[in-house]
Design a protein around this motif. Sequence first.
Motif, PDB file in Angstrom:
ATOM      1  N   PHE A 133      46.754 -41.786  22.353  1.00  0.00           N
ATOM      2  CA  PHE A 133      46.252 -42.932  23.108  1.00  0.00           C
ATOM      3  C   PHE A 133      44.740 -42.981  22.986  1.00  0.00           C
ATOM      4  N   HIS A 134      44.193 -44.135  23.361  1.00  0.00           N
ATOM      5  CA  HIS A 134      42.752 -44.304  23.421  1.00  0.00           C
ATOM      6  C   HIS A 134      42.444 -45.113  24.668  1.00  0.00           C
ATOM      7  N   SER A 135      41.501 -44.630  25.468  1.00  0.00           N
ATOM      8  CA  SER A 135      41.155 -45.332  26.698  1.00  0.00           C
ATOM      9  C   SER A 135      39.690 -45.105  27.013  1.00  0.00           C
ATOM     10  N   GLU A 136      38.990 -46.199  27.271  1.00  0.00           N
ATOM     11  CA  GLU A 136      37.596 -46.160  27.685  1.00  0.00           C
ATOM     12  C   GLU A 136      37.460 -46.968  28.968  1.00  0.00           C
ATOM     13  N   PRO A 137      37.603 -46.314  30.133  1.00  0.00           N
ATOM     14  CA  PRO A 137      37.506 -47.056  31.402  1.00  0.00           C
ATOM     15  C   PRO A 137      36.182 -47.833  31.462  1.00  0.00           C
ATOM     16  N   PRO A 138      36.200 -49.061  32.001  1.00  0.00           N
ATOM     17  CA  PRO A 138      37.350 -49.769  32.603  1.00  0.00           C
ATOM     18  C   PRO A 138      37.959 -50.794  31.655  1.00  0.00           C
ATOM     19  N   ASN A 139      38.035 -50.470  30.366  1.00  0.00           N
ATOM     20  CA  ASN A 139      38.429 -51.458  29.363  1.00  0.00           C
ATOM     21  C   ASN A 139      39.881 -51.321  28.919  1.00  0.00           C
ATOM     22  N   GLY A 140      40.725 -50.767  29.757  1.00  0.00           N
ATOM     23  CA  GLY A 140      42.137 -50.704  29.417  1.00  0.00           C
ATOM     24  C   GLY A 140      42.485 -49.507  28.559  1.00  0.00           C
ATOM     25  N   SER A 141      43.755 -49.465  28.131  1.00  0.00           N
ATOM     26  CA  SER A 141      44.269 -48.330  27.357  1.00  0.00           C
ATOM     27  C   SER A 141      45.147 -48.841  26.233  1.00  0.00           C
ATOM     28  N   CYS A 142      45.224 -48.036  25.195  1.00  0.00           N
ATOM     29  CA  CYS A 142      46.117 -48.340  24.072  1.00  0.00           C
ATOM     30  C   CYS A 142      46.896 -47.072  23.745  1.00  0.00           C
ATOM     31  N   PHE A 143      48.217 -47.120  23.917  1.00  0.00           N
ATOM     32  CA  PHE A 143      49.075 -46.013  23.519  1.00  0.00           C
ATOM     33  C   PHE A 143      49.715 -46.358  22.176  1.00  0.00           C
ATOM     34  N   TRP A 144      49.733 -45.403  21.282  1.00  0.00           N
ATOM     35  CA  TRP A 144      50.292 -45.634  19.954  1.00  0.00           C
ATOM     36  C   TRP A 144      51.163 -44.442  19.538  1.00  0.00           C
ATOM     37  N   VAL A 168      49.845 -57.722  28.122  1.00  0.00           N
ATOM     38  CA  VAL A 168      50.188 -56.490  27.401  1.00  0.00           C
ATOM     39  C   VAL A 168      50.609 -56.892  25.998  1.00  0.00           C
ATOM     40  N   GLU A 169      49.982 -56.297  25.000  1.00  0.00           N
ATOM     41  CA  GLU A 169      50.231 -56.660  23.605  1.00  0.00           C
ATOM     42  C   GLU A 169      50.927 -55.523  22.882  1.00  0.00           C
ATOM     43  N   VAL A 170      51.998 -55.857  22.212  1.00  0.00           N
ATOM     44  CA  VAL A 170      52.730 -54.917  21.361  1.00  0.00           C
ATOM     45  C   VAL A 170      52.470 -55.305  19.917  1.00  0.00           C
ATOM     46  N   SER A 171      52.085 -54.348  19.110  1.00  0.00           N
ATOM     47  CA  SER A 171      51.804 -54.635  17.696  1.00  0.00           C
ATOM     48  C   SER A 171      52.251 -53.458  16.847  1.00  0.00           C
ATOM     49  N   ALA A 172      52.288 -53.699  15.546  1.00  0.00           N
ATOM     50  CA  ALA A 172      52.680 -52.641  14.605  1.00  0.00           C
ATOM     51  C   ALA A 172      51.929 -52.839  13.309  1.00  0.00           C
ATOM     52  N   ARG A 173      51.753 -51.779  12.576  1.00  0.00           N
ATOM     53  CA  ARG A 173      51.053 -51.864  11.298  1.00  0.00           C
ATOM     54  C   ARG A 173      51.522 -50.748  10.376  1.00  0.00           C
ATOM     55  N   ARG A 174      51.283 -50.952   9.105  1.00  0.00           N
ATOM     56  CA  ARG A 174      51.590 -49.924   8.104  1.00  0.00           C
ATOM     57  C   ARG A 174      50.297 -49.142   7.862  1.00  0.00           C
ATOM     58  N   VAL A 175      50.256 -47.898   8.320  1.00  0.00           N
ATOM     59  CA  VAL A 175      49.052 -47.077   8.166  1.00  0.00           C
ATOM     60  C   VAL A 175      48.816 -46.756   6.699  1.00  0.00           C
ATOM     61  N   ASP A 176      49.865 -46.300   6.022  1.00  0.00           N
ATOM     62  CA  ASP A 176      49.820 -46.037   4.580  1.00  0.00           C
ATOM     63  C   ASP A 176      51.257 -46.103   4.090  1.00  0.00           C
ATOM     64  N   TRP A 188      53.528 -43.809   6.708  1.00  0.00           N
ATOM     65  CA  TRP A 188      53.588 -43.898   8.168  1.00  0.00           C
ATOM     66  C   TRP A 188      53.503 -45.341   8.646  1.00  0.00           C
ATOM     67  N   LEU A 189      54.307 -45.634   9.689  1.00  0.00           N
ATOM     68  CA  LEU A 189      54.254 -46.898  10.410  1.00  0.00           C
ATOM     69  C   LEU A 189      53.822 -46.619  11.840  1.00  0.00           C
ATOM     70  N   GLU A 190      52.940 -47.486  12.370  1.00  0.00           N
ATOM     71  CA  GLU A 190      52.385 -47.237  13.695  1.00  0.00           C
ATOM     72  C   GLU A 190      52.694 -48.403  14.634  1.00  0.00           C
ATOM     73  N   VAL A 191      53.127 -48.053  15.858  1.00  0.00           N
ATOM     74  CA  VAL A 191      53.376 -49.025  16.917  1.00  0.00           C
ATOM     75  C   VAL A 191      52.355 -48.784  18.016  1.00  0.00           C
ATOM     76  N   SER A 192      51.774 -49.834  18.567  1.00  0.00           N
ATOM     77  CA  SER A 192      50.792 -49.684  19.636  1.00  0.00           C
ATOM     78  C   SER A 192      51.112 -50.636  20.772  1.00  0.00           C
ATOM     79  N   VAL A 193      50.834 -50.175  22.004  1.00  0.00           N
ATOM     80  CA  VAL A 193      50.997 -50.978  23.214  1.00  0.00           C
ATOM     81  C   VAL A 193      49.648 -50.980  23.917  1.00  0.00           C
ATOM     82  N   ASN A 194      49.058 -52.168  24.032  1.00  0.00           N
ATOM     83  CA  ASN A 194      47.698 -52.290  24.533  1.00  0.00           C
ATOM     84  C   ASN A 194      47.686 -53.064  25.851  1.00  0.00           C
ATOM     85  N   ASP A 195      46.964 -52.507  26.853  1.00  0.00           N
ATOM     86  CA  ASP A 195      46.819 -53.232  28.115  1.00  0.00           C
ATOM     87  C   ASP A 195      45.327 -53.436  28.416  1.00  0.00           C
TER      88      ASP A 195
END
Length: 470
Positions: free
Chosen positions: A445-456, A376-384, A387-394
């Motif tokens: 969130f973004h999810s394309e089964p069976p490739n996991g999900s990313c909640f942001w 499980v990966e936690v990351s963050a980025r500056r969108v502009d 806004w700041l964005e945090v994402s949790v990817n599995d």
Amino acid sequence: MTSYTVTPLLRRFQLLALLLAVSIIVAMGWQGVRVQEELLASNDAVHQHLESITLIQSFQSTLLDLETGERGFVITGQPAYLLPYQHARARLEDKRDQLMHIPAFTANNGRFNERFDTLLARRVEIAEANIAVRESDGMEAAALRLLAAGGRQTMDQLRRYLGDMELHERELLNEHTQQATRKARQSRWIWGAGAAFVALLLMITSMSIISQWRHRQQILTMQKTFISTVSHELRTPLTVILGALDILHSGIGGALNSDTQRLVSVANNNGQRLKRLIDDILDIEKLESGQLTFQWQQVQLKLLLEQAVTANQPYATHVGVSLVYDPQRLDTPGVSNSSAPIEDGDLVEVDPERFAQVMANLISNACKHSPQGGCVEVSARRVDSHWLEVSVNDHGRGIPHQFQPRVFDRFAQADGSDQRRTGGTGLGLAITKALVEEMRGTIGFHSEPPNGSCFWFRLPRITHTSFTHH
């Protein structure tokens, strides 16, 4: 929660009332079209009869000009009287052709028209002869001929013919006028009665729906009060039970054999699960009622994320998943934006405890749906700049497409086995969404089964001009 349902009989009544109202409106529209067509037809008939009366009166006026010019010339011998006579004589044929197109004339048999033409021709012949005698033999001979030729009798017969035609046209005019008046009155009554009945049906249906809505709101309020009260009442004895189980599990009350130790462990795990469910229900209830308090602080986002990963590392290890914080990852699946890594100076205004709750929900959700040995990966980025964005990817199975619209709903589970397999309450994501929005952010969130999900989720980046809570 138990949803309020309308009784089948009441639902059928409402449906019947609405169908009846629609049927009446359609019938009124159809009746209105018919009445409109009949009124237009009556109006055309009235217009036609008025034109016919005008033509008859115009023909009578032409005959009068003919007779006046003839008699004036015979009596006085002055040529000036011949001018109206000649004008009337010139218009007579055209007037007669117009007169023959009147329905009252065309509806009669040919003998009537032939008789009328005979009288008209005879009257013109008499007038021509009288004028010729006056010019050749003088006034005395012309006057004697004027009395004996029968011009007056012929003119009287023509006037009777025209008078009868005009009377007939006026009777038809009156009949069509009365018919149009009746139709208009009938239409007003139909529309008035129909509109009143439709209004009554809609009012009854509206009152029924409003009553149902109020009853449903009362039931929902009772349900919320009941759940809140029960949850509060359960928390105290549950805390005591969990405390007792902890004491037994620690061996303070005496050593336990392996079977008893296992049973105490199972009871403790289920008690903790029940406690989480009660806490989630109380959080939802407080969020809806606006009673959930926030302690707003301006904090470095990077520091919050490092703390969240550290706090949730034991849980990830327990379920056999590796949890990593990758500050260099800039891509969010399904979201195409230019971005840059967050910096130490990037601040967000949040309640640190509630932010930690959001991260715990997302991380635990990702860990539970990851395979053994997954990451499980936690990351963050500056969108502009705003806004700041945090994402949790599995890298789990992903979210089924048919379930994705309900991901943030309460008690939502992708399938009937999810709750038993993952131990979730189905409230975590609903609470997470509410907390993020309370912190003026957005979540997705973004999810394309069976490739996991990313909640942001995105939070406003604090600058010197940014709005802050008070």
